[in-house]
Write an enzyme that holds these catalytic residues in place. Structure first.
Site, PDB file in Angstrom:
ATOM      1  N   LEU A  61     -28.118  11.277  -5.049  1.00  0.00           N
ATOM      2  CA  LEU A  61     -27.669  11.943  -4.798  1.00  0.00           C
ATOM      3  C   LEU A  61     -26.214  12.745  -4.493  1.00  0.00           C
ATOM      4  CD1 LEU A  61     -31.164  13.313  -2.385  1.00  0.00           C
ATOM      5  CD2 LEU A  61     -30.422  13.776  -5.131  1.00  0.00           C
ATOM      6  N   SER A 127     -34.578  16.583  12.638  1.00  0.00           N
ATOM      7  CA  SER A 127     -34.922  15.731  14.266  1.00  0.00           C
ATOM      8  C   SER A 127     -34.827  16.759  14.940  1.00  0.00           C
ATOM      9  CB  SER A 127     -33.831  14.498  13.931  1.00  0.00           C
ATOM     10  OG  SER A 127     -34.114  13.803  15.355  1.00  0.00           O
ATOM     11  N   THR A 129     -33.676  15.034  17.497  1.00  0.00           N
ATOM     12  CA  THR A 129     -32.464  14.459  17.951  1.00  0.00           C
ATOM     13  C   THR A 129     -31.148  15.943  17.918  1.00  0.00           C
ATOM     14  OG1 THR A 129     -30.493  12.844  17.758  1.00  0.00           O
ATOM     15  CG2 THR A 129     -30.704  13.853  15.844  1.00  0.00           C
ATOM     16  N   TYR A 152     -25.186   9.884  13.171  1.00  0.00           N
ATOM     17  CA  TYR A 152     -26.213  10.034  12.267  1.00  0.00           C
ATOM     18  C   TYR A 152     -26.657  11.975  12.854  1.00  0.00           C
ATOM     19  CZ  TYR A 152     -31.764  10.904  12.278  1.00  0.00           C
ATOM     20  OH  TYR A 152     -32.706  10.741  11.728  1.00  0.00           O
ATOM     21  N   LYS A 156     -27.418  15.497  10.817  1.00  0.00           N
ATOM     22  CA  LYS A 156     -28.644  16.977  10.709  1.00  0.00           C
ATOM     23  C   LYS A 156     -28.005  18.022  11.792  1.00  0.00           C
ATOM     24  CE  LYS A 156     -31.141  13.795   9.100  1.00  0.00           C
ATOM     25  NZ  LYS A 156     -31.733  14.145   8.020  1.00  0.00           N
ATOM     26  N   ARG A 298     -31.235   1.383  25.701  1.00  0.00           N
ATOM     27  CA  ARG A 298     -30.158   1.578  24.807  1.00  0.00           C
ATOM     28  C   ARG A 298     -29.728   2.941  25.302  1.00  0.00           C
ATOM     29  NH1 ARG A 298     -33.717   2.008  19.294  1.00  0.00           N
ATOM     30  NH2 ARG A 298     -33.885   4.594  20.330  1.00  0.00           N
ATOM     31  N   PRO A 299     -27.808   2.756  24.991  1.00  0.00           N
ATOM     32  CA  PRO A 299     -27.072   3.837  24.803  1.00  0.00           C
ATOM     33  C   PRO A 299     -27.300   4.577  23.853  1.00  0.00           C
ATOM     34  CG  PRO A 299     -25.942   1.883  24.620  1.00  0.00           C
ATOM     35  CD  PRO A 299     -27.322   1.311  24.709  1.00  0.00           C
TER      36      PRO A 299
HETATM   37  N1  UFG Z   1     -37.646   1.448  22.349  1.00  0.00           N
HETATM   38  C1  UFG Z   1     -37.937   0.035  23.317  1.00  0.00           C
HETATM   39  N2  UFG Z   1     -37.773  -1.427  22.369  1.00  0.00           N
HETATM   40  C2  UFG Z   1     -37.418  -1.064  20.592  1.00  0.00           C
HETATM   41  C3  UFG Z   1     -37.924  -0.380  20.200  1.00  0.00           C
HETATM   42  C4  UFG Z   1     -37.475   1.625  21.099  1.00  0.00           C
HETATM   43  O1  UFG Z   1     -37.981  -0.190  24.066  1.00  0.00           O
HETATM   44  O2  UFG Z   1     -37.303  -2.336  20.329  1.00  0.00           O
HETATM   45  C5  UFG Z   1     -37.599   3.070  23.091  1.00  0.00           C
HETATM   46  C6  UFG Z   1     -36.729   3.544  22.691  1.00  0.00           C
HETATM   47  O3  UFG Z   1     -35.760   3.084  23.368  1.00  0.00           O
HETATM   48  C7  UFG Z   1     -37.153   4.644  22.889  1.00  0.00           C
HETATM   49  C8  UFG Z   1     -38.466   4.708  23.015  1.00  0.00           C
HETATM   50  O4  UFG Z   1     -38.743   3.012  22.346  1.00  0.00           O
HETATM   51  O5  UFG Z   1     -37.181   5.045  24.249  1.00  0.00           O
HETATM   52  C9  UFG Z   1     -38.750   4.908  20.821  1.00  0.00           C
HETATM   53  O6  UFG Z   1     -37.475   4.859  19.909  1.00  0.00           O
HETATM   54  P1  UFG Z   1     -37.161   4.960  19.214  1.00  0.00           P
HETATM   55  O7  UFG Z   1     -35.745   4.539  18.245  1.00  0.00           O
HETATM   56  O8  UFG Z   1     -38.654   4.799  18.271  1.00  0.00           O
HETATM   57  O9  UFG Z   1     -37.564   6.074  18.390  1.00  0.00           O
HETATM   58  P2  UFG Z   1     -36.467   6.913  18.940  1.00  0.00           P
HETATM   59  O10 UFG Z   1     -36.468   8.066  19.828  1.00  0.00           O
HETATM   60  O11 UFG Z   1     -34.815   7.021  19.765  1.00  0.00           O
HETATM   61  O12 UFG Z   1     -35.205   8.468  18.000  1.00  0.00           O
HETATM   62  C10 UFG Z   1     -36.157   9.151  17.151  1.00  0.00           C
HETATM   63  C11 UFG Z   1     -35.427   8.925  15.604  1.00  0.00           C
HETATM   64  C12 UFG Z   1     -34.421   9.312  15.306  1.00  0.00           C
HETATM   65  C13 UFG Z   1     -33.620  10.229  16.013  1.00  0.00           C
HETATM   66  C14 UFG Z   1     -33.833  10.013  17.377  1.00  0.00           C
HETATM   67  C15 UFG Z   1     -33.931  11.805  17.950  1.00  0.00           C
HETATM   68  O13 UFG Z   1     -35.785   7.549  15.421  1.00  0.00           O
HETATM   69  O14 UFG Z   1     -33.768   9.145  13.580  1.00  0.00           O
HETATM   70  O15 UFG Z   1     -36.043  10.308  17.384  1.00  0.00           O
HETATM   71  O16 UFG Z   1     -34.626  11.327  19.264  1.00  0.00           O
HETATM   72  F1  UFG Z   1     -33.138  10.545  15.931  1.00  0.00           F
END
Ligand code: UFG
Length: 345
Positions: A61, A127, A129, A152, A156, A298-299
């Protein structure tokens, strides 16, 4: 004649499930996707489920000329659902310009294409986020948007602001931004689902890949949060429920029910689960053990977030219906199907 919906990013995770629900609701779908993070075989899965193969055109796009040509060729698009975007939080920190270019240039091109070709309705993929760590939970649409934790997330926020500005200057255009919480799971048939390229960043694909033996163990990112078991809390919703919300948003626009030409809805279940609860629910529901270790936080992660779904319930008539266990079982079914038929562990 069926109404035709352009689904950008329609071979992706949420896009493919939404395509299925649109087809099941009597819409015709044409997908535009550059296949940068998805596979063409997804179209076979959609056809297997619905009996209909959606239209498909491959291009990026960001290629403005190609997009304008597409609008010339496809004269009767009723509405657009815009999923196509780069979505890896980690990668966006390493390659910010890729994210600003892909996510913003494509949206600008798309809006200009709509304005020039009299397409007036768009659903935009946003999101939760944008809320960062909200001050109060559950988080409603009125909660303030917080500074983005990643490029990212910033794309959004900027996209939503851009849409708001454009829509206040152009009352013909209508848009609904849907702020997703954490989509998980797969179609109950197990024929389409999420297939992350490389190592997954998100929790549930990491759980299923560990369960199937592709990863040695899962890392739990922190158990020193202020939550009952110390691990972080999110609002996980079944991707099929999420897909249905897009159909509800399209119906609302086409029936002229919007109260404003720009509207925002939170899409979640209204309930939060911790990382440890996800692992234990997965183990109980599937009977498969998941090896995990506790590591540092995770930061950029927030501690806890879940949605106030009142507005989506009331205005869209939409409710997340599936349980967490159902969503996790579907993710597991898909992981097994995918490894058997497409990519061996
Ligand atoms: N987590 C783990 N281990 C992993 C992966 C994730 O412990 O291997 C934890 C993370 O720390 C978090 C939870 O699982 O506490 C969910 O993590 P995700 O990466 O699945 O999802 P997030 O909430 O970090 O991210 C999602 C979307 C993003 C968006 C974000 C907004 O994937 O696109 O929500 O908060 F930006």
């Amino acid at each position: 004649m069926k109404k035709k919906i352009l689904v950008t990013g329609g071979t992706g995770y949420i896009g493919s499930h939404t395509t299925v629900e649109l087809i099941n609701s009597g819409y015709e779908v044409i997908i535009v996707d550059d296949l940068s993070n998805s596979e063409l075989s997804v179209l076979d899965g959609i056809e297997k489920i619905t009996g209909i193969k959606p239209g498909f055109v491959k291009f990026d796009l960001c290629d403005r000329e190609r997009l304008m040509q597409f609008f010339e060729d496809e004269k009767n698009i009723t509405a657009i659902i815009h999923f196509a975007a780069s979505k890896s939080v980690g990668e966006s920190v390493q390659k910010p310009l890729k994210y600003y270019r892909n996510n913003l240039v494509s949206l600008i091109n798309l809006i200009e294409g709509m304005q020039q070709h009299n397409v007036t309705r768009m659903v935009f993929s946003s999101s939760c986020t944008v809320y960062g760590q909200p001050d109060t939970l559950p988080v409603s649409e009125n909660a303030p948007v917080k500074p983005a934790a990643s490029p990212y997330g910033n794309t959004k926020q900027i996209s939503e602001e851009m849409l708001q500005d454009v829509l206040s200057s152009d009352e013909i255009l209508h848009c609904i931004s849907l702020r997703y919480f954490n989509p998980i799971g797969a179609h109950p048939t197990g024929w389409i689902g999420e297939h992350p390229m490389g190592k997954p960043e998100n929790l549930v694909p990491y759980v299923t890949q560990t369960a199937i033996g592709l990863r040695s163990h899962l890392r739990v990112f922190g158990i020193d949060y202020h939550t009952p078991d110390g691990s972080a809390i999110r609002d996980y919703l079944h991707v099929v429920d999420l897909a249905k919300a897009h159909v509800a948003a399209i119906n609302r626009m086409l029936e002229g029910k919007q109260k404003d030409n720009y509207e925002v809805f939170n899409l979640g279940t209204g309930k939060g689960y911790s990382v440890l609860e996800i692992i234990h629910t997965f183990e109980e529901a599937t009977g498969v053990k998941v090896k995990y270790v506790i590591t540092d936080r995770r930061p950029g992660d927030v501690e806890k977030v879940w949605a106030d779904t009142t507005k989506a319930n009331r205005e869209l008539g939409w409710y997340a219906k599936s349980s967490l266990a159902e969503a996790l079982v579907s993710a597991w079914k898909w992981e097994q199907y995918y490894r058997k038929n497409y990519r061996k562990p």
